[in-house]
Design a protein around this motif. Structure first.
Motif, PDB file in Angstrom:
ATOM      1  N   ALA A 108      49.391  35.866 184.927  1.00  0.00           N
ATOM      2  CA  ALA A 108      48.967  36.044 183.533  1.00  0.00           C
ATOM      3  C   ALA A 108      49.837  37.087 182.835  1.00  0.00           C
ATOM      4  CB  ALA A 108      47.499  36.471 183.484  1.00  0.00           C
ATOM      5  N   ILE A 109      50.162  38.169 183.538  1.00  0.00           N
ATOM      6  CA  ILE A 109      51.025  39.208 182.965  1.00  0.00           C
ATOM      7  C   ILE A 109      52.414  38.663 182.690  1.00  0.00           C
ATOM      8  CG2 ILE A 109      52.208  41.382 183.488  1.00  0.00           C
ATOM      9  CD1 ILE A 109      49.655  42.242 184.985  1.00  0.00           C
ATOM     10  N   SER A 110      52.974  37.936 183.657  1.00  0.00           N
ATOM     11  CA  SER A 110      54.326  37.395 183.505  1.00  0.00           C
ATOM     12  C   SER A 110      54.413  36.420 182.332  1.00  0.00           C
ATOM     13  CB  SER A 110      54.744  36.693 184.800  1.00  0.00           C
ATOM     14  OG  SER A 110      56.020  36.116 184.673  1.00  0.00           O
ATOM     15  N   ILE A 111      53.423  35.540 182.212  1.00  0.00           N
ATOM     16  CA  ILE A 111      53.419  34.557 181.122  1.00  0.00           C
ATOM     17  C   ILE A 111      53.295  35.263 179.773  1.00  0.00           C
ATOM     18  CG2 ILE A 111      52.088  32.692 180.070  1.00  0.00           C
ATOM     19  CD1 ILE A 111      51.389  31.777 182.924  1.00  0.00           C
ATOM     20  N   THR A 112      52.442  36.269 179.708  1.00  0.00           N
ATOM     21  CA  THR A 112      52.245  37.005 178.457  1.00  0.00           C
ATOM     22  C   THR A 112      53.507  37.746 178.038  1.00  0.00           C
ATOM     23  OG1 THR A 112      49.901  37.286 178.969  1.00  0.00           O
ATOM     24  CG2 THR A 112      50.838  38.727 177.278  1.00  0.00           C
ATOM     25  N   ILE A 113      54.166  38.390 179.003  1.00  0.00           N
ATOM     26  CA  ILE A 113      55.411  39.102 178.687  1.00  0.00           C
ATOM     27  C   ILE A 113      56.467  38.136 178.175  1.00  0.00           C
ATOM     28  CG2 ILE A 113      57.353  40.376 179.687  1.00  0.00           C
ATOM     29  CD1 ILE A 113      55.357  41.770 181.522  1.00  0.00           C
ATOM     30  N   THR A 114      56.588  36.979 178.828  1.00  0.00           N
ATOM     31  CA  THR A 114      57.565  35.975 178.390  1.00  0.00           C
ATOM     32  C   THR A 114      57.269  35.499 176.976  1.00  0.00           C
ATOM     33  OG1 THR A 114      57.907  35.219 180.668  1.00  0.00           O
ATOM     34  CG2 THR A 114      58.561  33.715 178.899  1.00  0.00           C
ATOM     35  N   ARG A 115      55.994  35.229 176.696  1.00  0.00           N
ATOM     36  CA  ARG A 115      55.603  34.762 175.356  1.00  0.00           C
ATOM     37  C   ARG A 115      55.859  35.832 174.301  1.00  0.00           C
ATOM     38  NH1 ARG A 115      50.746  33.593 176.470  1.00  0.00           N
ATOM     39  NH2 ARG A 115      49.770  35.507 175.686  1.00  0.00           N
ATOM     40  N   GLU A 116      55.522  37.074 174.601  1.00  0.00           N
ATOM     41  CA  GLU A 116      55.733  38.165 173.641  1.00  0.00           C
ATOM     42  C   GLU A 116      57.220  38.408 173.386  1.00  0.00           C
ATOM     43  OE1 GLU A 116      53.551  39.851 171.813  1.00  0.00           O
ATOM     44  OE2 GLU A 116      51.964  38.566 172.589  1.00  0.00           O
ATOM     45  N   MET A 117      58.040  38.323 174.439  1.00  0.00           N
ATOM     46  CA  MET A 117      59.473  38.542 174.257  1.00  0.00           C
ATOM     47  C   MET A 117      60.100  37.409 173.452  1.00  0.00           C
ATOM     48  SD  MET A 117      60.124  41.456 175.334  1.00  0.00           S
ATOM     49  CE  MET A 117      61.881  41.297 174.993  1.00  0.00           C
ATOM     50  N   GLU A 118      59.644  36.195 173.658  1.00  0.00           N
ATOM     51  CA  GLU A 118      60.142  35.079 172.853  1.00  0.00           C
ATOM     52  C   GLU A 118      59.830  35.295 171.382  1.00  0.00           C
ATOM     53  OE1 GLU A 118      58.365  31.644 174.548  1.00  0.00           O
ATOM     54  OE2 GLU A 118      59.843  31.469 176.179  1.00  0.00           O
ATOM     55  N   ARG A 119      58.654  35.820 171.110  1.00  0.00           N
ATOM     56  CA  ARG A 119      58.278  36.084 169.714  1.00  0.00           C
ATOM     57  C   ARG A 119      59.119  37.216 169.132  1.00  0.00           C
ATOM     58  NH1 ARG A 119      54.855  39.581 167.342  1.00  0.00           N
ATOM     59  NH2 ARG A 119      54.159  40.376 169.363  1.00  0.00           N
ATOM     60  N   LEU A 120      59.332  38.274 169.908  1.00  0.00           N
ATOM     61  CA  LEU A 120      60.103  39.419 169.418  1.00  0.00           C
ATOM     62  C   LEU A 120      61.584  39.091 169.240  1.00  0.00           C
ATOM     63  CD1 LEU A 120      58.531  42.262 171.594  1.00  0.00           C
ATOM     64  CD2 LEU A 120      58.219  41.914 169.137  1.00  0.00           C
ATOM     65  N   GLU A 121      62.094  38.153 170.019  1.00  0.00           N
ATOM     66  CA  GLU A 121      63.518  37.832 169.977  1.00  0.00           C
ATOM     67  C   GLU A 121      63.877  36.770 168.931  1.00  0.00           C
ATOM     68  OE1 GLU A 121      64.283  36.772 173.989  1.00  0.00           O
ATOM     69  OE2 GLU A 121      64.514  38.858 174.679  1.00  0.00           O
ATOM     70  N   ARG A 122      62.889  36.291 168.194  1.00  0.00           N
ATOM     71  CA  ARG A 122      63.189  35.314 167.149  1.00  0.00           C
ATOM     72  C   ARG A 122      64.135  35.931 166.117  1.00  0.00           C
ATOM     73  NH1 ARG A 122      56.945  33.384 166.144  1.00  0.00           N
ATOM     74  NH2 ARG A 122      56.695  32.233 168.099  1.00  0.00           N
ATOM     75  N   GLY A 123      65.150  35.186 165.767  1.00  0.00           N
ATOM     76  CA  GLY A 123      66.130  35.674 164.799  1.00  0.00           C
ATOM     77  C   GLY A 123      67.375  36.228 165.453  1.00  0.00           C
ATOM     78  N   LEU A 124      67.269  36.656 166.711  1.00  0.00           N
ATOM     79  CA  LEU A 124      68.446  37.220 167.375  1.00  0.00           C
ATOM     80  C   LEU A 124      69.501  36.156 167.630  1.00  0.00           C
ATOM     81  CD1 LEU A 124      67.069  39.794 169.977  1.00  0.00           C
ATOM     82  CD2 LEU A 124      67.864  40.169 167.642  1.00  0.00           C
ATOM     83  N   ILE A 125      69.069  34.919 167.850  1.00  0.00           N
ATOM     84  CA  ILE A 125      70.043  33.852 168.094  1.00  0.00           C
ATOM     85  C   ILE A 125      70.926  33.651 166.868  1.00  0.00           C
ATOM     86  CG2 ILE A 125      68.491  32.014 167.330  1.00  0.00           C
ATOM     87  CD1 ILE A 125      71.071  31.856 170.196  1.00  0.00           C
ATOM     88  N   PHE A 126      70.365  33.872 165.688  1.00  0.00           N
ATOM     89  CA  PHE A 126      71.162  33.760 164.462  1.00  0.00           C
ATOM     90  C   PHE A 126      72.221  34.849 164.425  1.00  0.00           C
ATOM     91  CE2 PHE A 126      72.011  34.656 159.973  1.00  0.00           C
ATOM     92  CZ  PHE A 126      72.362  33.390 159.527  1.00  0.00           C
TER      93      PHE A 126
END
Length: 222
Positions: A108-126
């Motif tokens: 549960a911790i691993s999945i949550t961290i992955t989901r939160e990091m995906e949200r925080l990293e939005r825009g960086l690919i641009f």
């Protein structure tokens, strides 16, 4: 010639290149400002939450106040782990350790961290895309502008510097805009990636410590 005059006298293709780069530059700076404020906010909220977590208060009370409906990443990690631990406790009863609670909490911790990091990293690919690509887009506008300038020179049969310089200046202006767009994007991407990488490590460290606490409580109850 002023930048505005260079833009007005450029060919239509070079104008489109300039406009595209300027739009990208505005978007780049919007991402930079947003990410800077976000990173500061989540670190501040994480520090405040960890202070409350380690203050010795009730974990159940902390879960009810912040974990059940988390509003920042660290609280989300806490809420996911605590929620999974509560569900496992209800299902498994006294047989908590053999029921694999630690594995479920870790997952549960691993999945949550992955989901939160995906949200925080939005825009960086641009930013990662614009950084290396913008100079080449500007260079395309420069090449096109120089070709257009040479065509005008050939039509006028005049190679005087006063005739050549304006067209070349307009063309080089496109490359300048490309560099002005690319450099902040490249620097911001590296800085934001490093800051978010540190924050990811912080969430993982908190998750590991909290999972250990829950594991000990499970052993005490079993």
């Amino acid at each position: 010639m002023s930048p505005w005059e260079l833009f007005l006298h450029a060919s239509i293709v070079v104008k489109l290149v300039m406009i595209g780069l300027i739009v990208c530059s505005v978007y780049v700076w919007a991402i930079i400002v947003t990410k800077t404020l976000t990173i500061r906010r989540i670190n501040r909220e994480a520090t405040e939450f960890e202070d409350r977590f380690w203050s010795g208060g009730s974990l159940d009370d902390l879960y009810e106040s912040e974990g059940a409906k988390p509003v920042h990443p660290i609280a989300s990690v806490f809420g996911a782990a605590m929620g999974e631990w509560r569900r496992s406790a209800r299902i498994s009863g006294a047989d908590l350790v053999r029921g694999g609670v630690r594995d479920r909490v870790d997952r549960a911790i691993s999945i949550t961290i992955t989901r939160e990091m995906e949200r925080l990293e939005r825009g960086l690919i641009f930013l990662a895309t614009i950084g290396p690509v913008a100079p080449f887009i500007g260079l395309f506008g420069t090449v096109w502008g120089i070709m257009h300038a040479f065509g005008a020179i050939a039509a006028m049969h005049n190679t005087n510097l006063s005739v050549v310089a304006p067209g070349i200046s307009e063309a080089l202006f496109a490359t300048a805009i490309g560099l002005v767009t690319a450099i902040p994007a490249y620097v911001a991407y590296n800085m934001a990636s490093a800051a978010l990488g540190h924050f990811s490590d912080r969430m993982e460290a908190f998750g590991t410590e909290f999972a250990a606490i829950l594991s000990r409580q499970s052993e005490e109850r079993s």
